[in-house]
Motif scaffolding. Structure first.
Motif, PDB file in Angstrom:
ATOM      1  N   MET A   1      -4.866   2.516   7.822  1.00 39.48           N
ATOM      2  CA  MET A   1      -4.559   3.342   6.993  1.00 39.48           C
ATOM      3  C   MET A   1      -3.647   4.471   7.623  1.00 39.48           C
ATOM      4  N   THR A   2      -2.587   5.111   6.481  1.00 40.89           N
ATOM      5  CA  THR A   2      -2.187   6.346   7.353  1.00 40.89           C
ATOM      6  C   THR A   2      -2.537   7.120   7.221  1.00 40.89           C
ATOM      7  N   ALA A   3      -2.078   8.851   7.262  1.00 41.25           N
ATOM      8  CA  ALA A   3      -2.810  10.027   6.897  1.00 41.25           C
ATOM      9  C   ALA A   3      -2.695   9.921   5.281  1.00 41.25           C
ATOM     10  N   PHE A   4      -1.638   9.503   5.358  1.00 41.05           N
ATOM     11  CA  PHE A   4      -0.620   9.940   4.065  1.00 41.05           C
ATOM     12  C   PHE A   4      -1.728   8.976   2.411  1.00 41.05           C
ATOM     13  N   GLU A   5      -1.763   7.836   3.314  1.00 43.09           N
ATOM     14  CA  GLU A   5      -2.870   6.681   2.486  1.00 43.09           C
ATOM     15  C   GLU A   5      -3.940   7.263   2.061  1.00 43.09           C
ATOM     16  N   LYS A   6      -4.573   7.875   3.210  1.00 49.04           N
ATOM     17  CA  LYS A   6      -6.382   7.852   3.283  1.00 49.04           C
ATOM     18  C   LYS A   6      -6.073   9.292   2.036  1.00 49.04           C
ATOM     19  N   GLU A   7      -5.054  10.202   2.445  1.00 50.40           N
ATOM     20  CA  GLU A   7      -5.356  11.095   1.490  1.00 50.40           C
ATOM     21  C   GLU A   7      -5.612  10.740   0.423  1.00 50.40           C
ATOM     22  N   ALA A   8      -4.435  10.526  -0.172  1.00 46.59           N
ATOM     23  CA  ALA A   8      -4.418   9.618  -1.287  1.00 46.59           C
ATOM     24  C   ALA A   8      -5.508   9.076  -2.232  1.00 46.59           C
ATOM     25  N   LEU A   9      -6.363   8.147  -1.218  1.00 49.19           N
ATOM     26  CA  LEU A   9      -7.909   7.699  -1.550  1.00 49.19           C
ATOM     27  C   LEU A   9      -8.550   8.480  -1.270  1.00 49.19           C
ATOM     28  N   PHE A  10      -8.345   9.841  -0.994  1.00 45.64           N
ATOM     29  CA  PHE A  10      -9.324  10.739  -0.941  1.00 45.64           C
ATOM     30  C   PHE A  10      -9.266  11.226  -2.181  1.00 45.64           C
ATOM     31  N   ALA A  11      -7.909  11.480  -2.946  1.00 39.93           N
ATOM     32  CA  ALA A  11      -7.698  12.289  -3.927  1.00 39.93           C
ATOM     33  C   ALA A  11      -8.292  11.272  -5.012  1.00 39.93           C
ATOM     34  N   ALA A  12      -8.061  10.012  -4.513  1.00 43.91           N
ATOM     35  CA  ALA A  12      -8.585   9.481  -6.572  1.00 43.91           C
ATOM     36  C   ALA A  12     -10.182   9.676  -6.275  1.00 43.91           C
ATOM     37  N   ALA A  13     -10.911   9.478  -5.288  1.00 49.59           N
ATOM     38  CA  ALA A  13     -12.153   8.840  -5.219  1.00 49.59           C
ATOM     39  C   ALA A  13     -12.927  10.265  -5.486  1.00 49.59           C
TER      40      ALA A  13
ATOM     41  N   ILE B   1      -6.596   4.615 -13.719  1.00 48.92           N
ATOM     42  CA  ILE B   1      -5.207   5.148 -12.081  1.00 48.92           C
ATOM     43  C   ILE B   1      -6.267   4.627 -10.882  1.00 48.92           C
ATOM     44  N   SER B   2      -6.916   5.794 -10.968  1.00 53.95           N
ATOM     45  CA  SER B   2      -7.718   6.255  -9.361  1.00 53.95           C
ATOM     46  C   SER B   2      -8.954   5.476  -9.224  1.00 53.95           C
ATOM     47  N   ASN B   3      -9.382   5.036 -10.426  1.00 58.74           N
ATOM     48  CA  ASN B   3     -10.848   3.636  -9.628  1.00 58.74           C
ATOM     49  C   ASN B   3      -9.611   2.850  -9.736  1.00 58.74           C
ATOM     50  N   LYS B   4      -8.997   2.123  -9.914  1.00 61.00           N
ATOM     51  CA  LYS B   4      -7.691   0.407  -9.783  1.00 61.00           C
ATOM     52  C   LYS B   4      -6.794   1.063  -8.449  1.00 61.00           C
ATOM     53  N   LEU B   5      -6.892   2.470  -8.323  1.00 57.93           N
ATOM     54  CA  LEU B   5      -6.119   2.564  -7.036  1.00 57.93           C
ATOM     55  C   LEU B   5      -7.251   2.411  -6.134  1.00 57.93           C
ATOM     56  N   VAL B   6      -8.175   2.483  -5.816  1.00 57.50           N
ATOM     57  CA  VAL B   6      -9.300   2.195  -4.633  1.00 57.50           C
ATOM     58  C   VAL B   6      -9.839   0.960  -5.084  1.00 57.50           C
ATOM     59  N   SER B   7      -9.630   0.252  -5.666  1.00 58.82           N
ATOM     60  CA  SER B   7     -10.309  -1.085  -5.583  1.00 58.82           C
ATOM     61  C   SER B   7      -9.080  -2.447  -5.766  1.00 58.82           C
ATOM     62  N   ALA B   8      -7.853  -1.693  -5.836  1.00 56.79           N
ATOM     63  CA  ALA B   8      -6.943  -2.013  -5.486  1.00 56.79           C
ATOM     64  C   ALA B   8      -6.515  -2.162  -3.632  1.00 56.79           C
ATOM     65  N   PHE B   9      -6.970  -1.564  -2.486  1.00 56.20           N
ATOM     66  CA  PHE B   9      -6.671  -0.937  -1.638  1.00 56.20           C
ATOM     67  C   PHE B   9      -8.144  -2.086  -0.477  1.00 56.20           C
ATOM     68  N   GLN B  10      -9.370  -1.606  -1.916  1.00 55.66           N
ATOM     69  CA  GLN B  10      -9.904  -2.907  -1.547  1.00 55.66           C
ATOM     70  C   GLN B  10      -9.967  -3.960  -0.986  1.00 55.66           C
ATOM     71  N   SER B  11      -9.237  -4.726  -1.974  1.00 59.52           N
ATOM     72  CA  SER B  11      -8.436  -6.305  -2.126  1.00 59.52           C
ATOM     73  C   SER B  11      -7.847  -6.375  -1.211  1.00 59.52           C
ATOM     74  N   LEU B  12      -6.473  -5.498  -1.109  1.00 61.88           N
ATOM     75  CA  LEU B  12      -6.314  -5.430   0.377  1.00 61.88           C
ATOM     76  C   LEU B  12      -6.451  -5.405   1.337  1.00 61.88           C
ATOM     77  N   ARG B  13      -7.781  -4.304   2.216  1.00 58.44           N
ATOM     78  CA  ARG B  13      -8.167  -4.917   3.301  1.00 58.44           C
ATOM     79  C   ARG B  13      -9.253  -6.022   3.237  1.00 58.44           C
ATOM     80  N   LYS B  14      -9.946  -6.734   2.681  1.00 54.62           N
ATOM     81  CA  LYS B  14     -10.101  -7.964   2.184  1.00 54.62           C
ATOM     82  C   LYS B  14      -9.428  -9.288   1.975  1.00 54.62           C
ATOM     83  N   ASN B  15      -8.433  -8.625   2.054  1.00 55.92           N
ATOM     84  CA  ASN B  15      -6.941  -9.713   2.231  1.00 55.92           C
ATOM     85  C   ASN B  15      -6.452  -9.812   3.951  1.00 55.92           C
TER      86      ASN B  15
ATOM     87  N   LYS C   1       0.949  -1.293  -0.410  1.00 59.09           N
ATOM     88  CA  LYS C   1       0.095  -0.255  -0.313  1.00 59.09           C
ATOM     89  C   LYS C   1       1.157   0.936  -0.129  1.00 59.09           C
ATOM     90  N   LEU C   2       1.829   0.923   0.490  1.00 63.56           N
ATOM     91  CA  LEU C   2       2.542   2.501   0.824  1.00 63.56           C
ATOM     92  C   LEU C   2       3.545   2.234  -0.565  1.00 63.56           C
TER      93      LEU C   2
END
Length: 469
Positions: free
Chosen positions: A450-462, A430-444, A396-397
């Motif tokens: 999630m760090t603040a930096f990672e949350k910011e990236a997901l918010f930007a993608a969304a 890319i934004s759509n696949k990033l969100v999907s990738a994090f959903q897969s990581l969370r399911k796994n 995720k980093l």
């Protein structure tokens, strides 16, 4: 472009006489004479109505002051003067073409002022002997070994826990920043002309290529030292010393206290500038490696050019075997093109089959794109396979830093062609696949934090997805 390197004999003699310390024993007098010399050169070469370029001896004297300044004032003054003289009297530059096609932005000819002073010792032994015969002292100039020792010393300094407020680190950092500026000034005109001519000889003769090709230099150690400087920033040492200075009460110590406060502030700022310079050096080397690879594939290189492992591969290996470096290194290393390339190559070690590499092989996982890497996280099975190899935390980093680089490249016109090739999709994809990738990581891993930096990236993608839906 004119290069007005014209000197007057009387000007040189009179100015150099300021540095004559015969009979002078007081350190303050020597300090003042050096400042007077720097001011005299500045006025004559940069501020006078009839400018006069500094001679070889005068350039050399300014450089020696920087190397052995013994004061913050002299270190900063000599560094600033050298930097301004570099811009006013370049050693290498492109002329404007007289041909009609020059109006379309074509570069002219490359001019190298061979007799100009340089802080680097490059060229054959015969040229060194010739320079020494002409009375030029080369002992304090930089060859490959001395340059690598400077980088090693800086790497050791940021690792120390007993960091002290002394002038030597200032000299080293300013010296390094100046040397990198010289390497860049020599590199960029060659790169501009290379884009039109694909002439590898332009880079074979570059200062950077000659330095890195020397047997005196351990290239892997140089790369590791650069990464160490980037990862082990010494702010906490400087801040601790700065806090300790507040408790100086003795009136006799106050003069030293004021001096140390200035030194602490300077060190803090210079340390940031040094990290930028280290990144610039690493970027130049990776650009050189890329050009060298192109020349290899086209058969333009020979055995004379030698062989070394590209810096990109060494960086990826270091991050692979020392995962504690990943977060601090990527936080500091901000050049988007090479940041993305480092991450793509890192993932490629675990998502592509290895191949046997020959000297002119192009099989180095260069077909990987960010879109393709994100696709590996599209299913539970592939996500689980990757996480087994590099962990969810590392995955995720790397993904959020790759997304950050992707966003930066969208606003970087000089990397347009690269962006399209290496990103491999639109920003929405890319934004759509990033969100999907994090959903897969969370399911796994349901406990994945999630760090603040990672949350910011997901918010930007969304946000990007919501604006383009």
């Amino acid at each position: 472009m004119e290069n007005p390197r014209i000197t007057r004999g009387g000007f040189e003699e009179n100015t150099m006489a300021i540095l004559d310390s015969s009979g002078i024993k007081d350190a303050r007098d020597i300090h003042d004479d050096r400042l007077s010399f720097l001011e005299a050169v500045r006025f004559a070469s940069l501020a006078s109505e009839s400018l006069s370029a500094p001679s070889w001896r005068m350039f050399d004297a300014i450089f020696q002051i920087l190397r052995d300044s013994k004061s913050l004032e002299l270190a900063m003054a000599s560094y600033q003067l050298l930097s301004e003289l570099e811009q006013r009297y370049p050693r290498i530059y492109l002329t404007c073409s007289d041909k009609p096609e020059s109006t379309s932005g074509r570069a002219g000819e490359l001019v190298v002022v061979k007799e100009a002073w340089s802080p680097f010792i490059v060229g054959s032994e015969a040229s060194h002997t010739e320079a020494e015969a002409a009375g030029k002292d080369l002992d304090h100039l930089f060859d490959s070994l001395r340059f690598s020792v400077l980088v090693e010393d800086m790497a050791l300094a940021v690792k120390r826990t007993d960091f002290q407020l002394v002038i030597k680190p200032v000299e080293c950092m300013l010296l390094f920043q100046y040397l990198v500026n010289v390497l860049e000034a020599d590199f960029l005109p060659r790169q501009t002309l290379y884009k039109e001519t694909s002439n590898w000889v332009l880079f074979r003769e570059s200062i950077l290529n000659i330095l890195l090709g020397s047997r005196k230099l351990n290239f892997k150690s140089l790369v590791r030292d650069c990464m160490s400087i980037m990862c082990r920033r010494c702010h906490h040492h400087i801040e601790k010393n700065f806090q300790d200075l507040r408790y100086v009460k003795d009136s006799r110590d106050k003069e030293a206290h004021n001096s140390n406060v200035s030194l602490a502030i300077a060190l803090s700022e210079l340390e940031k500038g040094t990290c930028v310079a280290v990144q610039e050096l690493m970027t130049l080397i990776m650009e050189l490696d890329l050009i060298r690879k192109e020349a290899d594939l086209q058969g333009f290189t020979t055995r004379v050019d030698g062989f070394r492992v590209p810096m990109l591969e060494i960086i990826v290996d270091e991050l692979t075997y020392n995962k504690d470096y990943i977060s601090p290194f990527l936080m500091v290393f901000s050049e988007p093109k090479w940041k993305l390339e480092i991450i793509l190559q890192y993932f490629s070690k675990y998502t592509t089959k290895s191949s046997v590499r020959t000297r002119r092989s192009n099989e180095t996982s260069n077909d990987a794109t960010l879109e393709a890497i994100l696709s590996f996280f599209s299913t539970a099975t592939s996500t689980k396979n990757i996480v087994k190899k590099i962990s969810s935390e590392v995955a995720k980093l790397l993904l959020v830093h790759a997304f950050q680089a992707c966003l930066s490249l969208q606003h970087c016109s000089r990397h347009n062609a690269y962006s399209a090739e290496r990103i491999g999709g639109t920003l929405s994809q890319i934004s759509n696949k990033l969100v999907s990738a994090f959903q897969s990581l969370r399911k796994n891993d349901e406990d994945l934090e999630m760090t603040a930096f990672e949350k910011e990236a997901l918010f930007a993608a969304a946000t990007i997805l919501s604006q383009r839906s």
